[in-house]
Design a protein around this motif. Structure first.
Motif, PDB file in Angstrom:
ATOM      1  N   TRP A 186     -29.237 -29.575 -21.140  1.00 52.95           N
ATOM      2  CA  TRP A 186     -30.622 -29.322 -20.740  1.00 52.95           C
ATOM      3  C   TRP A 186     -30.735 -28.237 -19.672  1.00 52.95           C
ATOM      4  O   TRP A 186     -31.817 -27.670 -19.475  1.00 52.95           O
ATOM      5  CB  TRP A 186     -31.241 -30.617 -20.201  1.00 52.95           C
ATOM      6  CG  TRP A 186     -31.180 -31.747 -21.167  1.00 52.95           C
ATOM      7  CD1 TRP A 186     -30.238 -32.733 -21.219  1.00 52.95           C
ATOM      8  CD2 TRP A 186     -32.086 -32.007 -22.251  1.00 52.95           C
ATOM      9  NE1 TRP A 186     -30.498 -33.594 -22.264  1.00 52.95           N
ATOM     10  CE2 TRP A 186     -31.629 -33.180 -22.905  1.00 52.95           C
ATOM     11  CE3 TRP A 186     -33.240 -31.375 -22.717  1.00 52.95           C
ATOM     12  CZ2 TRP A 186     -32.286 -33.725 -24.003  1.00 52.95           C
ATOM     13  CZ3 TRP A 186     -33.897 -31.921 -23.808  1.00 52.95           C
ATOM     14  CH2 TRP A 186     -33.423 -33.076 -24.440  1.00 52.95           C
ATOM     15  N   VAL A 222     -34.078 -25.929 -17.428  1.00 48.32           N
ATOM     16  CA  VAL A 222     -34.612 -26.587 -16.231  1.00 48.32           C
ATOM     17  C   VAL A 222     -35.022 -25.537 -15.201  1.00 48.32           C
ATOM     18  O   VAL A 222     -34.281 -24.597 -14.911  1.00 48.32           O
ATOM     19  CB  VAL A 222     -33.559 -27.543 -15.626  1.00 48.32           C
ATOM     20  CG1 VAL A 222     -34.075 -28.154 -14.327  1.00 48.32           C
ATOM     21  CG2 VAL A 222     -33.222 -28.646 -16.626  1.00 48.32           C
ATOM     22  N   CYS A 262     -30.919 -30.479 -12.762  1.00 49.24           N
ATOM     23  CA  CYS A 262     -30.476 -30.739 -14.130  1.00 49.24           C
ATOM     24  C   CYS A 262     -30.042 -32.190 -14.289  1.00 49.24           C
ATOM     25  O   CYS A 262     -30.292 -32.814 -15.327  1.00 49.24           O
ATOM     26  CB  CYS A 262     -29.328 -29.807 -14.494  1.00 49.24           C
ATOM     27  SG  CYS A 262     -28.785 -29.978 -16.208  1.00 49.24           S
ATOM     28  N   VAL A 306     -33.142 -34.275 -14.960  1.00 50.58           N
ATOM     29  CA  VAL A 306     -33.638 -34.114 -16.325  1.00 50.58           C
ATOM     30  C   VAL A 306     -32.691 -34.790 -17.314  1.00 50.58           C
ATOM     31  O   VAL A 306     -33.119 -35.442 -18.271  1.00 50.58           O
ATOM     32  CB  VAL A 306     -33.801 -32.614 -16.661  1.00 50.58           C
ATOM     33  CG1 VAL A 306     -34.132 -32.412 -18.137  1.00 50.58           C
ATOM     34  CG2 VAL A 306     -34.882 -31.992 -15.790  1.00 50.58           C
ATOM     35  N   TRP A 349     -41.009 -31.490 -20.128  1.00 54.62           N
ATOM     36  CA  TRP A 349     -40.941 -31.824 -18.712  1.00 54.62           C
ATOM     37  C   TRP A 349     -41.475 -30.664 -17.876  1.00 54.62           C
ATOM     38  O   TRP A 349     -41.501 -29.515 -18.315  1.00 54.62           O
ATOM     39  CB  TRP A 349     -39.518 -32.193 -18.294  1.00 54.62           C
ATOM     40  CG  TRP A 349     -38.514 -31.076 -18.340  1.00 54.62           C
ATOM     41  CD1 TRP A 349     -38.112 -30.267 -17.313  1.00 54.62           C
ATOM     42  CD2 TRP A 349     -37.765 -30.640 -19.483  1.00 54.62           C
ATOM     43  NE1 TRP A 349     -37.167 -29.371 -17.734  1.00 54.62           N
ATOM     44  CE2 TRP A 349     -36.934 -29.583 -19.056  1.00 54.62           C
ATOM     45  CE3 TRP A 349     -37.710 -31.052 -20.823  1.00 54.62           C
ATOM     46  CZ2 TRP A 349     -36.059 -28.917 -19.931  1.00 54.62           C
ATOM     47  CZ3 TRP A 349     -36.843 -30.378 -21.683  1.00 54.62           C
ATOM     48  CH2 TRP A 349     -36.038 -29.330 -21.235  1.00 54.62           C
ATOM     49  N   VAL A 382     -39.106 -29.045 -11.817  1.00 53.83           N
ATOM     50  CA  VAL A 382     -38.610 -30.118 -10.958  1.00 53.83           C
ATOM     51  C   VAL A 382     -38.887 -29.751  -9.503  1.00 53.83           C
ATOM     52  O   VAL A 382     -38.360 -28.749  -8.995  1.00 53.83           O
ATOM     53  CB  VAL A 382     -37.106 -30.347 -11.179  1.00 53.83           C
ATOM     54  CG1 VAL A 382     -36.620 -31.511 -10.314  1.00 53.83           C
ATOM     55  CG2 VAL A 382     -36.813 -30.610 -12.660  1.00 53.83           C
ATOM     56  N   LEU A 400     -40.509 -35.042 -11.130  1.00 59.97           N
ATOM     57  CA  LEU A 400     -40.973 -34.336 -12.328  1.00 59.97           C
ATOM     58  C   LEU A 400     -41.782 -35.265 -13.216  1.00 59.97           C
ATOM     59  O   LEU A 400     -41.719 -36.491 -13.089  1.00 59.97           O
ATOM     60  CB  LEU A 400     -39.794 -33.783 -13.135  1.00 59.97           C
ATOM     61  CG  LEU A 400     -38.882 -34.799 -13.844  1.00 59.97           C
ATOM     62  CD1 LEU A 400     -38.282 -34.191 -15.109  1.00 59.97           C
ATOM     63  CD2 LEU A 400     -37.766 -35.266 -12.916  1.00 59.97           C
ATOM     64  N   ALA A 436     -42.438 -35.989 -17.330  1.00 53.09           N
ATOM     65  CA  ALA A 436     -41.779 -35.755 -18.610  1.00 53.09           C
ATOM     66  C   ALA A 436     -42.428 -36.609 -19.697  1.00 53.09           C
ATOM     67  O   ALA A 436     -43.213 -37.521 -19.405  1.00 53.09           O
ATOM     68  CB  ALA A 436     -40.292 -36.084 -18.501  1.00 53.09           C
TER      69      ALA A 436
END
Length: 307
Positions: free
Chosen positions: A98, A102, A124, A127, A231, A234, A251, A253
């Motif tokens: 991911w 991000v 990261c 996420v 998402w 962040v 965050l 999502a």
């Protein structure tokens, strides 16, 4: 006498000449020079010709029609890891990275303490927890659970957090139908409330059902349980309430699980939004989750559409 002999030779000679003329004509008819006049017709010998093959009627193959949706199995459109993921997400086999997708905001304070690379890694990790742990295959309802079913969460947790998480796992295994106990896990775990006794499929709410046999995951075999991950950036800050500073990652999502709509006989999806706050601490070379606050938003149903 001489005249009689001479007359005989003349007769023989005339016969020979006539015979030669007949042979010459016969040869000319049977050995043409390869050209035919317009008035000529060629009647080929039956033994000298090969009859033209009778054309074989070809039956056109039927055009492919999409399989009719059924509650037996999720459609092929949700095959593979995380269908509908952003293009910048890297997928290798069944592994999803991911990090390339991000982005952070408000990270200046944390960058001053930990450095930019460390902050990016922490974001990261947050996420990754959302889409690797919270939205997992464990979401599909089962009859019962074992403690080992939740072992996949442990590698993401800090050592001290693991000690807190294990009792929550034990409570869930003992009482999976408790909403409060499930929320303590921080994971999305559907229980199929409203499923009638003897039903073929597990209820997914609002008239929808999960694919496959009731309380099994066979309807998602070789299919993704979750699709369309989204998402926000962040938001990063520093928490100094502990002996060592931690990174706080916040965050919003969402992800959707494919479900079947019996009334419309179509594939639908159930989207689950999440507001998340993670407290991340560095252990060795990795960022681990030291705590979280996870809140689910209002569930939404819609026709299945993989982005």
């Amino acid at each position: 006498m001489l005249a009689r002999v001479r007359s005989k030779w003349i007769t023989v000679l005339a016969g020979l000449i006539a015979a030669m003329v007949l042979v010459s004509v016969a040869i000319g008819l049977n050995t043409p020079d390869g050209s035919l006049k317009d008035s000529d017709t060629a009647k080929p010998s039956a033994t000298a010709t090969t009859p033209s093959p009778t054309p074989t009627a070809t039956t056109p193959s039927p055009s492919a029609t999409p399989a009719r949706p059924t509650a037996g199995r999720a459609p092929v459109s949700v095959r593979g890891p995380w269908p509908g993921h952003p293009d910048s997400v890297t997928v290798t086999g069944n592994s999803v990275d991911w990090c390339p997708a991000v982005r952070t905001t408000g990270a200046a304070g944390a960058v001053a303490v930990f450095g930019k690379a460390a902050v990016d890694d922490a974001a990261c990790a947050a996420v990754r927890f959302i889409f690797g742990k919270r939205y997992s295959r464990l979401a599909i309802p089962r009859d019962s659970y074992d403690v080992q079913d939740l072992d996949f969460v442990l590698p993401a947790l800090a050592t001290s957090t693991t000690e807190v998480f294990r009792p929550r796992v034990n409570a869930f295994v003992a009482q999976p139908d408790s909403v409060d106990v499930r929320e303590e896990l921080g994971l999305v775990v559907f229980r199929g409330e409203g499923t009638e006794a003897g039903a073929k499929h597990t209820a997914a709410g609002s008239g929808r059902v999960f694919y496959g046999s009731a309380y099994s995951a066979d309807g998602y075999r070789d299919r993704a349980v979750w699709v369309n991950p989204t998402w926000s950036k962040v938001a990063i800050s520093v928490d100094r309430s502990k002996a060592e500073p931690r990174i706080v990652a916040v965050l919003d999502a969402s992800a959707a699980v494919p479900v079947f709509n019996p009334a419309e006989r179509r594939d639908d999806m159930l989207t689950v939004p999440t507001h998340a706050m993670f407290f991340l601490r560095k252990e060795g070379s990795s960022w681990k989750v030291g705590g979280w606050q996870l809140t689910s938003g209002t569930y939404e149903y819609a026709k299945l559409a993989v982005r």
